[in-house]
Every structure is written in structure tokens, then in C-alpha cells.
Motif scaffolding. Structure first.
Motif, mmCIF file in Angstrom:
data_model
loop_
_atom_site.group_PDB
_atom_site.id
_atom_site.type_symbol
_atom_site.label_atom_id
_atom_site.label_comp_id
_atom_site.label_asym_id
_atom_site.label_seq_id
_atom_site.Cartn_x
_atom_site.Cartn_y
_atom_site.Cartn_z
ATOM 1 N N CYS A 581 0.672 -0.999 0.022
ATOM 2 C CA CYS A 581 -0.133 0.118 -0.027
ATOM 3 C C CYS A 581 0.953 1.280 0.062
ATOM 4 O O CYS A 581 1.667 1.459 1.027
ATOM 5 C CB CYS A 581 -0.997 0.087 1.167
ATOM 6 N N LEU A 582 0.941 1.798 -1.161
ATOM 7 C CA LEU A 582 2.046 3.020 -1.290
ATOM 8 C C LEU A 582 1.390 4.263 -1.130
ATOM 9 O O LEU A 582 0.289 4.548 -1.357
ATOM 10 C CB LEU A 582 2.504 2.789 -2.879
ATOM 11 N N SER A 583 1.676 4.999 -0.103
ATOM 12 C CA SER A 583 1.186 6.362 0.404
ATOM 13 C C SER A 583 1.084 7.214 -0.893
ATOM 14 O O SER A 583 0.176 7.905 -1.065
ATOM 15 C CB SER A 583 2.167 6.760 1.232
ATOM 16 N N ASP A 584 1.951 7.044 -1.983
ATOM 17 C CA ASP A 584 1.858 8.016 -3.022
ATOM 18 C C ASP A 584 0.992 7.310 -4.099
ATOM 19 O O ASP A 584 1.399 7.875 -5.378
ATOM 20 C CB ASP A 584 3.218 8.320 -3.658
ATOM 21 N N GLN A 585 0.540 6.360 -3.672
ATOM 22 C CA GLN A 585 -0.113 5.535 -5.158
ATOM 23 C C GLN A 585 -1.069 6.404 -5.919
ATOM 24 O O GLN A 585 -1.206 6.278 -7.032
ATOM 25 C CB GLN A 585 -0.978 4.310 -4.594
ATOM 26 N N VAL A 586 -1.895 7.266 -5.570
ATOM 27 C CA VAL A 586 -2.836 8.243 -6.388
ATOM 28 C C VAL A 586 -2.315 9.660 -6.230
ATOM 29 O O VAL A 586 -3.181 10.624 -6.166
ATOM 30 C CB VAL A 586 -4.227 8.076 -6.024
ATOM 31 N N PHE A 587 -1.005 9.822 -6.219
ATOM 32 C CA PHE A 587 -0.429 11.426 -6.059
ATOM 33 C C PHE A 587 -0.620 12.068 -7.224
ATOM 34 O O PHE A 587 -1.182 13.308 -6.781
ATOM 35 C CB PHE A 587 1.045 11.376 -5.908
ATOM 36 N N GLY A 588 -1.049 11.314 -8.574
ATOM 37 C CA GLY A 588 -1.714 12.101 -9.681
ATOM 38 C C GLY A 588 -2.899 12.873 -9.304
ATOM 39 O O GLY A 588 -3.275 13.802 -9.976
ATOM 40 N N GLN A 589 -3.627 11.973 -8.629
ATOM 41 C CA GLN A 589 -5.135 12.540 -8.181
ATOM 42 C C GLN A 589 -4.999 13.719 -7.167
ATOM 43 O O GLN A 589 -5.752 14.684 -7.602
ATOM 44 C CB GLN A 589 -5.843 11.436 -7.449
ATOM 45 N N VAL A 613 -4.423 4.025 2.646
ATOM 46 C CA VAL A 613 -3.245 4.600 2.929
ATOM 47 C C VAL A 613 -3.194 5.085 4.536
ATOM 48 O O VAL A 613 -2.216 4.867 5.076
ATOM 49 C CB VAL A 613 -2.819 5.921 2.026
ATOM 50 N N TYR A 614 -4.231 6.091 4.920
ATOM 51 C CA TYR A 614 -4.189 6.281 6.199
ATOM 52 C C TYR A 614 -4.335 5.203 6.941
ATOM 53 O O TYR A 614 -3.730 5.083 8.182
ATOM 54 C CB TYR A 614 -5.707 7.272 6.375
ATOM 55 N N ARG A 615 -5.249 4.293 6.914
ATOM 56 C CA ARG A 615 -5.578 2.997 7.669
ATOM 57 C C ARG A 615 -4.214 1.981 7.814
ATOM 58 O O ARG A 615 -3.900 1.790 8.961
ATOM 59 C CB ARG A 615 -6.546 2.219 7.070
ATOM 60 N N TYR A 616 -3.554 1.855 6.625
ATOM 61 C CA TYR A 616 -2.361 0.947 6.779
ATOM 62 C C TYR A 616 -1.007 1.655 7.303
ATOM 63 O O TYR A 616 -0.080 1.139 7.776
ATOM 64 C CB TYR A 616 -2.165 0.057 5.936
ATOM 65 N N ASN A 617 -0.741 2.983 6.809
ATOM 66 C CA ASN A 617 0.438 3.583 6.590
ATOM 67 C C ASN A 617 0.653 4.747 7.628
ATOM 68 O O ASN A 617 1.710 4.894 8.133
ATOM 69 C CB ASN A 617 0.769 4.384 5.385
ATOM 70 N N PHE A 618 -0.399 5.045 8.414
ATOM 71 C CA PHE A 618 -0.324 6.152 9.614
ATOM 72 C C PHE A 618 -0.298 5.294 10.857
ATOM 73 O O PHE A 618 -1.054 4.480 11.183
ATOM 74 C CB PHE A 618 -1.476 7.022 9.670
ATOM 75 N N ARG A 619 0.991 5.640 11.392
ATOM 76 C CA ARG A 619 1.274 4.965 12.920
ATOM 77 C C ARG A 619 1.016 5.950 13.858
ATOM 78 O O ARG A 619 1.878 6.832 13.752
ATOM 79 C CB ARG A 619 2.379 4.315 12.865
ATOM 80 N N ARG A 620 0.225 5.507 14.796
ATOM 81 C CA ARG A 620 0.036 6.755 15.971
ATOM 82 C C ARG A 620 1.418 6.463 17.067
ATOM 83 O O ARG A 620 1.429 7.370 17.791
ATOM 84 C CB ARG A 620 -1.122 6.450 16.622
ATOM 85 N N PHE A 678 -12.448 12.911 3.853
ATOM 86 C CA PHE A 678 -11.815 12.407 5.236
ATOM 87 C C PHE A 678 -10.974 13.527 5.880
ATOM 88 O O PHE A 678 -10.050 13.392 6.018
ATOM 89 C CB PHE A 678 -11.100 11.080 4.651
ATOM 90 N N VAL A 679 -11.756 14.535 6.402
ATOM 91 C CA VAL A 679 -11.153 15.685 6.886
ATOM 92 C C VAL A 679 -10.458 15.380 8.141
ATOM 93 O O VAL A 679 -9.344 16.003 8.504
ATOM 94 C CB VAL A 679 -12.147 16.924 7.100
ATOM 95 N N GLU A 680 -11.087 14.820 9.133
ATOM 96 C CA GLU A 680 -10.220 14.481 10.517
ATOM 97 C C GLU A 680 -9.049 13.543 10.115
ATOM 98 O O GLU A 680 -8.115 13.690 10.985
ATOM 99 C CB GLU A 680 -11.387 13.806 11.277
ATOM 100 N N GLU A 681 -9.183 12.755 9.171
ATOM 101 C CA GLU A 681 -7.747 11.617 9.171
ATOM 102 C C GLU A 681 -6.915 12.707 8.597
ATOM 103 O O GLU A 681 -5.574 12.581 9.182
ATOM 104 C CB GLU A 681 -8.281 10.769 7.985
ATOM 105 N N GLY A 682 -7.346 13.520 7.615
ATOM 106 C CA GLY A 682 -6.188 14.270 7.034
ATOM 107 C C GLY A 682 -5.672 15.398 8.162
ATOM 108 O O GLY A 682 -4.276 15.224 8.157
ATOM 109 N N LEU A 683 -6.389 15.977 8.868
ATOM 110 C CA LEU A 683 -5.927 16.812 10.178
ATOM 111 C C LEU A 683 -5.020 15.966 11.174
ATOM 112 O O LEU A 683 -4.204 16.620 11.700
ATOM 113 C CB LEU A 683 -7.128 17.541 10.682
#
Length: 818
Positions: A581-589, A613-620, A678-683
């Protein structure tokens, strides 16, 4: 740890630390983190009912105190400091509050370099204003003196074992007085075409200032001792009557250190406040006509000089200081208006913090302007050299701040890329060497950098309406797109699948969504440009290719949750990611959203992918993260890794950097999350970045990747754009917003010709222009058109000048249909 940069775009800088200390002197066209300028400090002396106090205007140094000579003499660490300091930086404004129970006055510092959106020259002054403000907190009169001291910085070649600088040439200091300025000019006898030639100024606007233009020179610390002996009893300074107590002839190694001081004195009644204004300006006009970087591009012009852009506007530091003071009222008004528009907005604090703090990149040693206004940049700045030269396209792809604040610089970069760095076969050199007139770099084309440049050219067109720019660059655009079709699409199915060099400094093989999302965004952007230059058939071909390729890629790569890489054996070649699961997978989007192109892949699949990307790559909590790569986040900190393998099948040797945490990609992902709802996830991601840069473990004004002040961190401005949904179409004079939430919004905005703030609520919107002029034909919010409430025709062009506001209300549905 905290260091707040002062200096203009492309001018070099110095910083002020959290204690109020002057540090990181980077004036002479090269990075110099930790660079010392001995005996350069401000001091305060008071005389009141309890006697005389004298302190260096810094808080006490908490340590460590374990240098090879303790603290070297040039730091005057043995002089009294103040008890405490509190730093508050809201870029571009810095404030430090000092506290000490011995002082009969309260002291604050405010410092800034003018920052004027859409005016790169006004924001490119090699200078800084420093204002100390003292308030008498006793019931008796207090005499206050503040003195600034600075060593001549011109001609420094290095440092000796005692941490004092060595010089080429002979530095000299002289006193000057003119109009509203008086101070010390620091100069040299070096030739004007020497790389180290330059000048500097320490000055004040106070007509009663006293000075010691050049301290006494000696083998030991004679000068600082005499300065302190004179400063403490009276607070007044006098020129030295002799150069040195030591008699000539002087040894070859006799110090060339030339220190000068300027002092301002005020008598304050009980409760009275007074301002002590100083400025520091510098002028180092020459840099080598070559990058001389770690990538080793052709440096054949290194024995020649090229002038900085600011050096073509000002002949020396004194003229810089003169211009700054002459224009200061207007410059400061604009700087404060920008600050108020941003920090007074209702945007989430973490977005304001990230977007503003990373503006330091633009005015760090990472960026510079050459004569003619040509913009060029490193990827970042190592401590004592540039990092990865050539305004690297696959890194600068992520940056958004400059395009919306100083668009002329981005237009300069697009001209460099498309007019000078595209080869006949369509391969774009992703590291530009043409800015110095040296031979091009012969390396792979970068799929993401090359295609992202097309999207960014479309961005520059939309923002500026500069048709000439598009016409100039159009032949290069066609070659670039043609190269992608011929060299990266082996079977002609409009899905790239060949060897693809990218921002991870390796090559992906086979179909992957990073390269292809960039490809589809570039095709759609190029289609718009093709229409503009009168090639409708080309536009149709590009649109059809984007449509067909999007369908094909989605079918090949979407696994029901996110997009993967299609490769038969992920371990057959090193540095792939396969089912990861690449964080940049849809960077073009993300780039497509930023320039108003809409979804380039199925919307629901895009939303699922970025949510994954948020679910798998973001680590608290990164305490259990296993990485043998560079480490930018660790222990209990939170961060977004570049890739993960939720289904297993991690390659034995995955792509370089896969386990790292890069703030620029964190901001890119956060931007995209906000766009997709996904506003809260981004913030949360943005908060985690800024929590790491808390001033204790890292400086808030320096996000590091491969070097300090790394360009990719300028992706942070994208979070502001996503949250406000701001779009400006210069050709249509259309300003629109798609706020991420339904609550009332007050936000900064900019167009190609003006900037200010807009307040949006359920009744309509109010635009206040703070700088330039906004020509507006359509204002839309959440898809609804608004009209001026003063009865003006909503369909006709509206001119809003700086300092003016206009209220708009939503049109009724029938009016919008008309």
C-alpha cells in the motif's frame, strides 16, 4: 532547537533561536547551519532605582556546556543573561518575550523580513528588522540602553581551532549617517568579482544613537572587554581612537576580526514603553556559475561568477538598508496583512501552522534567484552545502506554496524545464543545469517529475492566464507526452509499464498507480493546453488516452481496497513494492484536485485507496516500527510511512525509503484525504507532523528530509487549498471555493494579481483584498454562484482594489440558471 529564519527569497539568512540568540549565519550563498559569527549579539543596560544592570539580551543557555573549550570566547557565554524567554513564531513574524526579576523593565523582541504575496522582489530583501520594546515596570524613571554588536561577515573562508573565522582579504568597518539611518557598514578590499566579496550593515533609525564602529583589535579579547567596560557604566559608546593596543608590525596571523556596535538609549517614565529599532542587511552578489552539488552535474562554469537577482537591484548592503527603511511602512503593512489574513482565519490551527512554518523553505538557502530573475533551487540544504541540485522535478512536484504566493517563480521554473531541459526525444532532464549554462545531465527521465511538470504548467496557466507561457512551452509539452507514450508504455494500452525512474531514486517496473495517475493527470492537463493553443485533435487524443488508460489501470491494479503494482515476481528486481500500500499511489489524483481537473480514476476507488493509505500507513506510535533506513520519526511519535504490506508479501529488499516518514508525503496524503471528505483523518496526519516539530525535539521552521528546509514540505500549502477548496481560473476571472466543512469559513486566498481574505457563511461571502487587485467575473461557493449585494451586474468583471471589501449573496436558483 528552535531557529526562526530571517531573510528574503534567494538572499541567504540568519536565524534567531528560542533564547533570543543570533545563530546560523548563512549570508554568503551557502548553507551554514551552526555557523557562528563571534561577538554578534544584543545587550541591554538599565539604570534605575536599584542601580545598574547589564545583560546579553538572551535567556541563559541551558547547555550542554561541553565544548572543546567550554564555550568559545566569541559567544561571550560568561556575560550575564536573562532568566527566561518565551518564543512565539507565526511566520513571517517572530516575537520573543524576555523575563528577569533583576530587570526594572519588561523586554520583548519582534523581528521579521518583509513578506508580500505576489511580490517576489519585495519579499526578496536581504535584510531583517529587529525591534526591542522595553516597558518600565517600576514607579521611578529608568534609563534603558540596547546595543547591537556584529562581526564583519565578509570574506570568511573557514574557522580556526579557536572557532574564530579566517578571512580572505581585509575586512573593514565604517560609520555612516544618512536620512533616517545611521550605523556600521561592513566591507572588504576584495575584488568585486571575488566569490566572497560583499558587504553588510548594522543600523538603527534612532538619530541619537551612539556607536563603536570598530572594536579595539588585539591578540586576545581586548575588544569585547573594552566594549563591555564602556557599555555598563554609561550605556553610551564611543569610537576607538586607536586600532589596537598592540604595536605594529602585526604578525601575519594577527586577528582580522572587525566588530562594530550601535547603541540606542531612552529614558522611560514609570509605565512608559519605548521601541529600539535595528536592522541587519547584507549583500553577497556573486555565486559560482555551477551547482557544485553532490549529484555532480557538469560544473564547467564553476570558475566564473553569476550574480544573484537581488544584486542586480541593489549595489550594496547600504542601498538595501536604505530601500528597506524607505519602503518599510508599506512593506510592513503588507506583511502584517498577510499574517492577519492567515493567522486570523478560521482554518484549523494545524493547517495554519504547517502552511506558514514551511514558508521558510522559500527564503532558506534551498532557493535562490539568478540575474534576470531566474528561479532555481536545491531539494534541500545540508548543513554546509546544498542537497541534490537542479530544482529536481520529482521533488518540487509536491510544492504548492510558491505557485499560490509567488507565481512568477514557478513560471520561471516551467520555462527552464520546457524550453531548456526537454531533449529532442522528449526526455526531460529532471535536474536542470541550463540555469548556469552548463551541459545537461545525462540520466534517466523521471516519470513522476516529467509528467508532474505538465500538470504544474497547467496550474501556472490557470493561475496567471499567461498564454504566452503556454505557447512557449507547448512544443516541449508535446515531446514530453510523446516520450511517455513511446518509452514507458510498451504495448500501447495507455498504461505505463516500462522501467520508470521516480522520486524514490530507483526504478519501478511494470504497471503501478503512482506513474499512471501522474500520466492521466498530465494527459488531461495537456488536453486543456492543447485546446488553448488551437490543437483540438491533440486534445481529443489526450483525453481519450486518459479515459482508456484510467479504465485499463483500474482493472489491472485495483485490489478491491487500493492500487498495487503489477509485477510477476516482486523479488526478481530490487526496490519494487508489489502488493504494498504505497502512500503516493494516487499522487496524480492529488495534483488533479489541486488544479481543478476532478477525478481521473473512479471516485469510489480513489477514496478507498487514500483511506487505505491512512488506515495502513499512518502509525500513532512508531516505537515498534522496524526500519534500517534514515529515521525522521521514531519512538512514541506518530507518522505516515511511505509503504506498508497489509497482505504480507513484503519484498526481501523493498524500494529505497519505503519505511521512512517524509513530511512532504504526509502533507500530500493529508491534502488528498481532505479533498475526498476524510477531513479528520487528514488533520490528524498534519497534527502529527507538527507535534514532532514542537521546538524541543525539532525546530518548527525546519522540516528535514534529504537536507534542511526540504522543498517537499511545501506540500503543506495544499492542505490549506484542500480545506478551503480554493480555485482560481484567471482566463475566466472565476474564483471558487468548496469548503471541506459546512461551518462558516474565513480563509486567506490569492489570485494571480491580488490576495486577501474571504468570509463565507450561509448568507453569502465577503471578500477583502489586502494586496494587489482582484478582477472577478464569477464567485462561487460549493457550486453556487454569488452576486454583489450592491446591485452590480454579477456577470460583468468586477475590480476590487487593495483595502476594499465587497459583500456577496447567493443567487437564487432561477438567477443561476439564467
Amino acid at each position: 532547537m528552535s531557529a526562526f529564519l530571517l531573510g528574503g527569497i534567494g538572499t541567504g539568512n540568519f536565524s534567531i533561536g528560542a533564547r533570543g540568540e543570533l545563530r546560523d549565519w548563512e549570508l554568503a550563498n551557502r548553507p551554514n547551519k551552526g555557523g557562528r559569527l563571534p561577538f554578534s549579539f544584543f545587550a541591554i543596560r538599565t539604570s534605575g532605582p536599584k542601580g545598574v544592570t547589564a545583560h546579553v539580551l538572551e535567556a541563559a543557555d541551558p547547555g550542554p556546556h561541553s565544548g572543546d573549550q567550554g564555550h568559545y570566547a566569541g559567544s561571550v557565554a560568561g556575560l550575564p543573561r536573562l532568566a527566561e524567554s518565551r518564543m512565539r513564531g507565526e511566520y513571517p513574524l517572530l516575537r520573543i518575550d524576555f523575563e528577569d526579576p533583576q530587570l526594572p523593565v519588561e523586554v520583548k523582541l519582534e523581528a521579521f523580513t518583509p513578506f508580500v504575496p505576489l511580490d517576489a522582489d519585495a519579499s526578496g530583501l536581504p535584510a531583517a528588522i529587529m525591534r526591542y520594546r522595553a516597558t518600565n515596570r517600576t514607579d521611578a524613571p529608568v534609563e534603558v540602553t540596547i546595543a547591537g554588536s556584529m562581526t564583519n561577515p565578509v570574506g570568511i573562508t573557514g574557522y580556526n581551532v579557536f572557532h574564530f573565522p579566517d578571512f580572505k582579504g581585509n575586512p573593514s568597518n565604517t560609520w555612516f549617517e544618512e536620512d533616517a539611518l545611521r550605523g556600521v557598514v561592513y566591507s572588504t578590499d576584495l575584488s568585486t568579482d571575488d566569490l566572497l566579496y560583499g558587504s553588510a550593515v548594522l543600523a538603527t533609525t534612532d538619530p541619537e544613537a551612539t556607536a563603536k564602529p570598530q572594536w579595539l583589535s588585539g591578540y586576545w579579547q581586548d575588544g569585547v572587554q573594552v566594549f563591555w567596560n564602556e557599555f555598563v557604566p554609561s550605556g553610551k559608546l564611543n569610537p576607538e581612537e586607536r586600532f589596537s593596543i598592540d604595536q605594529p608590525p602585526y604578525a601575519e596571523w594577527f586577528t582580522k576580526l572587525r566588530v562594530g556596535s550601535v547603541a540606542v538609549q531612552r529614558k522611560l517614565a514609570p509605565g512608559e514603553s519605548a521601541q529600539f529599532e535595528f536592522l541587519i542587511a547584507w549583500h553577497f552578489p556573486n555565486r559560482p556559475r555551477a551547482w557544485l552539488g553532490n549529484i555532480n552535474l557538469d560544473n564547467s562554469g564553476a570558475d566564473q561568477i553569476i550574480r544573484n537577482h537581488y544584486a542586480t537591484l541593489y549595489p550594496d548592503a547600504r542601498s538595501v538598508a536604505r530601500q528597506l527603511i524607505k519602503e518599510l511602512p508599506a512593506l510592513e503593512t503588507s506583511t502584517r496583512a498577510f499574517h492577519e489574513s492567515l493567522f486570523g482565519s478560521s482554518l484549523p490551527h494545524e493547517i495554519i501552522d504547517a502552511a506558514s512554518a514551511n514558508l521558510t523553505v522559500i527564503r532558506s538557502t534551498t532557493c535562490f534567484r539568478l540575474e534576470g530573475g531566474v528561479f532555481a533551487a536545491w531539494e534541500g540544504s545540508f548543513d554546509h552545502s546544498g542537497s541534490c541540485e537542479g530544482t529536481c522535478t520529482h521533488v518540487w512536484n509536491y510544492a504548492q506554496s510558491i505557485a499560490w504566493l509567488f507565481p512568477e517563480l514557478e513560471r520561471s521554473a516551467r520555462r527552464t524545464e520546457f524550453l531548456h531541459e526537454v531533449r529532442e526525444d522528449g526526455r526531460m532532464n529532471f535536474r536542470a543545469n541550463s540555469v548556469f549554462g552548463n551541459s545537461p545531465w545525462d540520466f534517466h527521465a523521471a516519470v513522476d517529475g516529467q509528467l508532474g511538470a505538465v500538470v504544474r504548467l497547467y496550474r501556472e496557466w490557470r493561475f496567471s492566464g499567461d498564454k504566452a507561457l503556454v505557447q512557449e512551452c507547448w512544443p516541449g509539452v508535446k515531446r514530453v507526452i510523446g516520450y511517455a507514450c513511446e518509452h514507458w508504455d510498451s504495448n500501447g494500452d495507455a498504461v505505463l509499464d516500462s522501467e520508470q525512474h521516480n522520486t524514490y531514486d530507483i526504478e519501478f517496473h511494470g504497471e503501478n498507480s503512482l506513474a499512471n495517475s501522474m500520466f492521466f493527470a498530465a494527459l488531461l492537463a495537456a488536453a486543456e493546453l492543447a485546446e488553448l493553443v488551437g490543437e483540438p485533435e491533440t486534445a481529443t487524443f489526450y483525453r481519450d488516452s486518459a479515459r482508456d488508460g484510467s479504465v485499463r489501470m483500474d482493472d489491472l491494479l485495483y485490489n478491491g481496497e487500493y492500487y498495487v503494482q503489477r509485477i510477476a515476481d516482486v523479488d526478481a528486481r530490487r526496490y519494487q513494492y508489489g502488493t504494498g500500500c504505497l502512500s503516493d499511489q494516487v499522487f496524480g489524483q492529488t495534483l488533479a484536485h489541486l488544479v481543478g481537473l476532478g477525478h481521473i480514476l473512479p471516485a469510489e476507488h480513489v477514496r478507498s485507496s487514500i483511506r487505505s493509505v491512512y488506515r495502513y500507513n499512518f502509525r500513532r506510535d512508531l516505537a515498534d516500527q522496524q526500519s534500517v533506513q534514515r529515521t525522521y520519526a521514531l519512538n512514541r511519535e506518530a507518522g505516515l510511512v511511505l509503504c506498508s504490506w497489509p497482505e504480507g508479501s513484503r519484498p526481501a529488499i523493498p524500494f529505497v525509503y519505503s519505511d521512512e516518514v517524509w513530511t512532504g508525503i504526509e502533507y500530500q496524503v493529508a491534502t488528498h484525504l481532505i479533498y475526498e471528505g476524510f477531513v479528520e483523518e487528514g488533520l490528524e496526519i498534519v497534527r502529527s507532523v507538527r507535534a514532532r516539530h514542537n521546538g524541543t525535539t525539532r525546530s518548527p521552521w525546519n522540516e528535514v528530509e534529504c537536507g534542511n528546509h526540504y522543498a517537499r514540505s511545501l506540500a503543506s500549502w495544499g492542505c490549506l487549498l484542500a480545506f478551503s477548496g480554493a480555485q482560481w481560473d484567471a482566463a475566466k476571472y472565476r474564483l471558487s471555493f468548496q469548503p471541506a466543512t459546512t461551518t462558516p469559513l474565513n480563509t486567506f486566498f490569492s489570485t494571480g494579481t491580488g490576495w486577501g481574505s474571504i468570509s463565507i457563511d450561509s448568507n453569502g461571502a465577503r471578500i477583502t483584498v489586502r494586496g494587489g487587485r482582484v478582477s472577478l467575473r464569477t464567485l462561487a461557493v460549493a457550486g453556487r454562484t454569488l452576486k454583489p449585494t450592491d446591485g452590480r451586474d454579477a456577470g460583468r468583471s468586477l475590480e476590487i482594489e487593495a483595502g476594499h471589501s465587497i459583500q456577496f449573496s447567493y443567487q437564487k436558483p432561477q438567477e443561476e440558471q439564467q
